[in-house]
Each structure stands twice: as structure tokens, then as C-alpha cells.
Design a protein around this motif. Structure first.
Motif, PDB file in Angstrom:
ATOM      1  N   PRO A 149       0.795  -1.241   0.000  1.00  0.00           N
ATOM      2  CA  PRO A 149       0.000   0.000   0.000  1.00  0.00           C
ATOM      3  C   PRO A 149       0.820   1.280   0.000  1.00  0.00           C
ATOM      4  O   PRO A 149       0.475   2.256  -0.657  1.00  0.00           O
ATOM      5  CB  PRO A 149      -0.841  -0.132   1.275  1.00  0.00           C
ATOM      6  N   GLY A 150       1.948   1.308   0.729  1.00  0.00           N
ATOM      7  CA  GLY A 150       2.749   2.521   0.811  1.00  0.00           C
ATOM      8  C   GLY A 150       3.807   2.638  -0.258  1.00  0.00           C
ATOM      9  O   GLY A 150       4.639   3.542  -0.220  1.00  0.00           O
ATOM     10  N   GLY A 151       3.783   1.753  -1.228  1.00  0.00           N
ATOM     11  CA  GLY A 151       4.796   1.744  -2.266  1.00  0.00           C
ATOM     12  C   GLY A 151       5.739   0.561  -2.101  1.00  0.00           C
ATOM     13  O   GLY A 151       5.846  -0.025  -1.023  1.00  0.00           O
ATOM     14  N   GLY A 152       6.427   0.242  -3.151  1.00  0.00           N
ATOM     15  CA  GLY A 152       7.321  -0.906  -3.104  1.00  0.00           C
ATOM     16  C   GLY A 152       6.552  -2.206  -3.257  1.00  0.00           C
ATOM     17  O   GLY A 152       5.357  -2.220  -3.549  1.00  0.00           O
ATOM     18  N   PHE A 153       7.244  -3.311  -3.056  1.00  0.00           N
ATOM     19  CA  PHE A 153       6.614  -4.607  -3.264  1.00  0.00           C
ATOM     20  C   PHE A 153       7.311  -5.673  -2.433  1.00  0.00           C
ATOM     21  O   PHE A 153       8.382  -5.462  -1.864  1.00  0.00           O
ATOM     22  CB  PHE A 153       6.646  -4.998  -4.749  1.00  0.00           C
ATOM     23  N   GLY A 154       6.679  -6.816  -2.372  1.00  0.00           N
ATOM     24  CA  GLY A 154       7.268  -7.993  -1.753  1.00  0.00           C
ATOM     25  C   GLY A 154       7.075  -9.178  -2.672  1.00  0.00           C
ATOM     26  O   GLY A 154       6.286  -9.136  -3.611  1.00  0.00           O
ATOM     27  N   TYR A 155       7.812 -10.247  -2.395  1.00  0.00           N
ATOM     28  CA  TYR A 155       7.662 -11.474  -3.162  1.00  0.00           C
ATOM     29  C   TYR A 155       6.780 -12.459  -2.407  1.00  0.00           C
ATOM     30  O   TYR A 155       6.947 -12.661  -1.206  1.00  0.00           O
ATOM     31  CB  TYR A 155       9.021 -12.128  -3.416  1.00  0.00           C
ATOM     32  N   ALA A 156       5.878 -13.055  -3.121  1.00  0.00           N
ATOM     33  CA  ALA A 156       5.015 -14.097  -2.558  1.00  0.00           C
ATOM     34  C   ALA A 156       5.445 -15.448  -3.121  1.00  0.00           C
ATOM     35  O   ALA A 156       6.051 -15.523  -4.192  1.00  0.00           O
ATOM     36  CB  ALA A 156       3.559 -13.821  -2.911  1.00  0.00           C
ATOM     37  N   TYR A 157       5.073 -16.492  -2.417  1.00  0.00           N
ATOM     38  CA  TYR A 157       5.498 -17.838  -2.789  1.00  0.00           C
ATOM     39  C   TYR A 157       4.305 -18.756  -2.601  1.00  0.00           C
ATOM     40  O   TYR A 157       3.791 -18.892  -1.499  1.00  0.00           O
ATOM     41  CB  TYR A 157       6.646 -18.245  -1.871  1.00  0.00           C
ATOM     42  N   GLN A 158       3.816 -19.338  -3.693  1.00  0.00           N
ATOM     43  CA  GLN A 158       2.552 -20.075  -3.644  1.00  0.00           C
ATOM     44  C   GLN A 158       2.640 -21.369  -4.438  1.00  0.00           C
ATOM     45  O   GLN A 158       3.122 -21.383  -5.572  1.00  0.00           O
ATOM     46  CB  GLN A 158       1.434 -19.209  -4.235  1.00  0.00           C
ATOM     47  N   ASP A 159       2.161 -22.460  -3.844  1.00  0.00           N
ATOM     48  CA  ASP A 159       2.035 -23.707  -4.585  1.00  0.00           C
ATOM     49  C   ASP A 159       0.870 -23.607  -5.565  1.00  0.00           C
ATOM     50  O   ASP A 159      -0.173 -23.042  -5.247  1.00  0.00           O
ATOM     51  CB  ASP A 159       1.776 -24.882  -3.639  1.00  0.00           C
TER      52      ASP A 159
END
Length: 229
Positions: A113-123
């Protein structure tokens, strides 16, 4: 598809590991039908190449989106289905060992929400509804976090990213070096084309393990999955 928009996925998957064991089969280089091509491209300083194709997403936009299906999450599922359908997209090498995984997880980017990103990991799961529920929970967790905790424990993964701002015609991805053989898949803005809808999908692979024929099979499987998501 702005729900989780970021730039191209360029590095290792971050977030929580799936906890799912992934079986694999070792490939015998003495009997593998493309061992010669594998050895040839392993010597290249830049063995990666990328292809971009436009796919039809009319059913997704006309039927599924009004019914509450997220085009972003449906695209994730469809890409996972295509990766599962093409063994060469699940082939990896380390030193002189080549293996083919039974399945690979999806590492995708999630905007915060505040900018930037993260990585998700999903089967990936064949059951779209179950996969969709899992992805929604994973997205909520990544959005609430701040850290990028790199998980480099396994190469049984593919890197995915959405660029909804761009109807691109080509795309290149950063890679750490010629030994990286993890596919990278990006998709762009959905655009109307007459009475249809289209979406650019880019795939970057290492030529040591993936040929154009394999990408043709991947795109065919992806279109089929997009039509059924």
C-alpha cells in the motif's frame, strides 16, 4: 490487473516457503535427446532468450471478471497450469546435474500500500477455487509485511510479475548469471481489440534447457488455461 502490480521479478523468491516437498527425476545426459544442445548453450555467456506473445483473454474479461474472478489471480493460475503442462519448463541444472521437477511453485510480486513490493510464494493447485483462496491469503500476508526475506533453498520455482501499466511488445529480465535456469513470466495490460480482449505475455528462459518448441507448447497450454480459469 493493478491489484498486485510491480516491475519484473528479478531475483530469488521471498516470503514463506511452501513447505511442500517437490519430487524430481534426474536426467541421464548420455541418453537425453537434447544433451548436445544443452552442452552447447551451457557454454554461452548469455544463454537466456525471451519471447512475447499476445493471448486472448476475452472470456476472462467478459464472463469471469463480472462474476467476481480476479484477472490477476486467474492469470497466475493459468501460468501455473502451463508450467505444469510442459516438462521442459520444470527442468533445472546445477553443475553437471540436470533434473526435472514434478511441479514448481510460483513466486510472484505483490504491491504494498505505501509503495514498493514484496515477493510471494505459492504452490499451484489444479483446483482454481482452492488456489484462489490460497493466493488471496498469501497476498494479504505479504502486503502486511515489510521485509524481503530471501528464500533461495530451492530452484523448484518460476518467477512471475505483472506490469498492468504497459501493453508491451518485448521485455528483458535481469538474471544473476548464465547458470540461472529459472523461467521468468511477465504479463501486461489487458487491452480491447475490436470485440475481443488481448494481453501480452513474456517468457524468458535458459536455452540450455528450453527450446522454442517448448515455449510453443507453453503458450498453447496457457491459452487453454486462460479459457478455462
Amino acid at each position: 490487473m493493478s491489484e498486485n502490480a510491480t516491475g519484473p521479478s528479478t531475483g530469488q523468491p521471498t516470503g514463506q516457503p511452501t513447505g511442500q516437498t517437490t519430487g524430481h527425476t534426474a536426467i541421464d545426459l548420455d541418453t537425453w535427446d537434447r544433451a548436445q544442445a544443452y552442452r552447447w548453450f551451457r557454454a554461452y555467456a548469455k544463454p537466456h532468450y525471451a519471447v512475447t506473445c499476445r493471448l486472448d483473454v476475452t472470456r476472462l474479461m467478459r464472463d469471469r471478471k463480472p462474476a467476481g474472478v480476479s484477472p490477476f489471480r486467474a492469470s497466475l493460475w493459468a501460468i501455473g497450469a502451463a508450467l505444469s503442462a510442459v516438462p521442459d519448463m520444470r527442468t533445472r541444472f546445477r553443475d553437471d546435474t540436470v533434473v526435472r521437477y514434478d511441479r514448481v511453485a510460483l513466486s510472484f510480486t505483490v504491491a504494498r500500500p505505501g509503495g514498493g513490493f514484496g515477493y510471494a510464494y505459492q504452490d499451484w493447485q489444479a483446483d482454481f477455487a482452492a488456489f484462489d483462496r490460497g493466493v488471496q491469503a498469501t497476498i494479504a500476508t505479504v502486503r502486511a509485511g515489510r521485509d524481503l526475506s530471501a528464500n533461495t533453498a530451492s530452484d523448484a520455482v518460476a518467477y512471475l510479475s505483472c506490469l498492468p501499466w504497459l501493453d508491451f511488445t518485448a521485455l528483458d529480465h535481469a538474471t544473476p548469471g548464465p547458470e540461472d535456469c529459472i523461467p521468468r513470466v511477465s504479463w501486461g495490460r489487458i487491452v480491447p481489440e475490436g470485440d475481443r480482449y488481448a494481453m501480452a505475455v513474456n517468457v524468458q528462459v535458459n536455452h540450455a534447457v528450453t527450446d522454442g518448441e517448448h515455449l510453443g507448447s507453453f503458450y498453447s497450454a496457457l491459452q487453454e488455461a486462460l479459457d478455462s480459469a
